[in-house]
Enzyme design. Sequence first.
Site, PDB file in Angstrom:
ATOM      1  N   ASN A  19       0.824  -0.872   0.053  1.00 44.20           N
ATOM      2  CA  ASN A  19      -0.145  -0.154   0.325  1.00 44.20           C
ATOM      3  C   ASN A  19       0.825   1.442  -0.051  1.00 44.20           C
ATOM      4  O   ASN A  19       0.523   2.211   0.040  1.00 44.20           O
ATOM      5  CB  ASN A  19      -1.108   0.165   1.608  1.00 44.20           C
ATOM      6  CG  ASN A  19      -1.716  -0.898   1.155  1.00 44.20           C
ATOM      7  OD1 ASN A  19      -2.284  -2.112   0.215  1.00 44.20           O
ATOM      8  ND2 ASN A  19      -2.364  -1.552   2.769  1.00 44.20           N
ATOM      9  N   HIS A  69      -0.529   4.368  -1.144  1.00 42.74           N
ATOM     10  CA  HIS A  69      -2.129   4.361  -1.279  1.00 42.74           C
ATOM     11  C   HIS A  69      -2.814   4.967  -0.158  1.00 42.74           C
ATOM     12  O   HIS A  69      -4.251   5.271  -0.239  1.00 42.74           O
ATOM     13  CB  HIS A  69      -2.458   2.763  -1.496  1.00 42.74           C
ATOM     14  CG  HIS A  69      -1.534   2.270  -2.130  1.00 42.74           C
ATOM     15  ND1 HIS A  69      -1.114   2.310  -2.939  1.00 42.74           N
ATOM     16  CD2 HIS A  69      -2.470   1.586  -3.690  1.00 42.74           C
ATOM     17  CE1 HIS A  69      -0.416   1.170  -3.853  1.00 42.74           C
ATOM     18  NE2 HIS A  69      -2.120   0.926  -4.146  1.00 42.74           N
ATOM     19  N   HIS A 123      -6.401   5.520 -10.398  1.00 42.18           N
ATOM     20  CA  HIS A 123      -5.475   4.843  -9.255  1.00 42.18           C
ATOM     21  C   HIS A 123      -4.234   4.938  -9.402  1.00 42.18           C
ATOM     22  O   HIS A 123      -3.413   5.214  -8.733  1.00 42.18           O
ATOM     23  CB  HIS A 123      -6.405   3.211  -9.708  1.00 42.18           C
ATOM     24  CG  HIS A 123      -5.551   2.453  -8.240  1.00 42.18           C
ATOM     25  ND1 HIS A 123      -5.771   3.022  -7.323  1.00 42.18           N
ATOM     26  CD2 HIS A 123      -4.586   1.393  -8.458  1.00 42.18           C
ATOM     27  CE1 HIS A 123      -4.825   2.169  -6.181  1.00 42.18           C
ATOM     28  NE2 HIS A 123      -4.306   1.642  -7.040  1.00 42.18           N
TER      29      HIS A 123
HETATM   30  N1  GLY Z   1      -2.508  -4.106  -4.083  1.00 44.04           N
HETATM   31  C1  GLY Z   1      -2.817  -4.299  -2.844  1.00 44.04           C
HETATM   32  C2  GLY Z   1      -2.893  -6.284  -2.366  1.00 44.04           C
HETATM   33  O1  GLY Z   1      -3.360  -5.889  -3.575  1.00 44.04           O
HETATM   34  O2  GLY Z   1      -2.607  -6.110  -1.338  1.00 44.04           O
END
Ligand code: GLY
Length: 368
Positions: free
Chosen positions: A242, A245, A263
């Site tokens: 993340n 994120h 995104h």
């Molecule tokens: N995209 C982050 C995960 O798959 O943990």
Amino acid sequence: MLTRNVKINLKERSYDISIGVDIFHLIADIAPKKAFIITDDNVEPYAKTVQNIILGAGAEFCEILTFPHGEKAKSYNNLQKAHDWMLENNIHRNSVVFAVGGGVVGDLAGFAAATIMRGVEFVQVPTSLLSQVDSSVGGKTGINTKHGKNLVGAFYQPKAVIIDISSLKTLPKRELLAGYAEIVKYGLIDNLEFFDWLENNSDAVLSLDESAITHAIEVSCKAKAAIVEADEREQGRRALLNLGHTFGHALEAAAGYDGSLIHGEAVAIGTVMAFDLSAAMGLCSLKDAARVRVHFESVGLPVHAGNINATSGELISIMRRDKKALDNNMVFILVNAIGDAFISKEVKINMVCDVLSKSLAGCDSGRI
Ligand code: GLY
């Protein structure tokens, strides 16, 4: 070029990721008697190719359900449409759902597969770079709600992932770049050598030179496999994925999921913010923060939130609601250096606010 295989070892939930050029035909080997393909209106031709392969392999039933493209498709309403469509067509426990498309299709189709008949098998056929290097691997499925992104979902591993690099030829440049941001992420988390390689080979990767793009996808999938194997349900180390994120999801939510900020773009800006925050906290050097920003800028990714119409306070309230927040404490992925990321719950809110304000004003705190 040979097909590359990356294995995800999760005991009875183990599976292979196949990566190669023109490899949709591999789907014939795993074609079921009854198949349900979910796709979007941008990539329907790939879904039709997959349908022909499955029917050619002797399937009795193989139909396609097409949703409009875009993040808004990950809704309760569309989940219900997918369930109704499967039930109307007499889905049974041995049927297989194929997700042909980007991350939105994979998340929605995966969650529909996880929840119909208490779970039927599904295969990820990711056609965007972002889904090939991240969302199709590792079993995160789900939909968005009015409370935020991915808040309803399940960890549900696919039976196989088929990554046909040829599908990237029709991917819009903006989407390609968005996927590239997630590739860079793996270098930033724990692989400085890979980040060095990307700095020298980004042109080849982004012009889809077969050897460069295959290498970038393979390294990304191996990195993700290692993290998912160690922490499938994100109790610890998986949160490293993340990076960028926590900030990125807040930016996406503030932009309204209307396509103005996709995104991977939000992740690029969020990653620059994570490095700026780490530099402001004295954890990483200003030089590393600048190096990351310069690399994203050099390929054409956004590096600040100057176009987002929100205040830092509004972004912070969105971040508090993010499912990555624990008991209302925000969790950040910070860095000691490029290739040395770690999970932190010890971040001072005024420093976060400062980084957000500077980014919203169109600058970054780490400029040297
Ligand atoms: N995209 C982050 C995960 O798959 O943990």
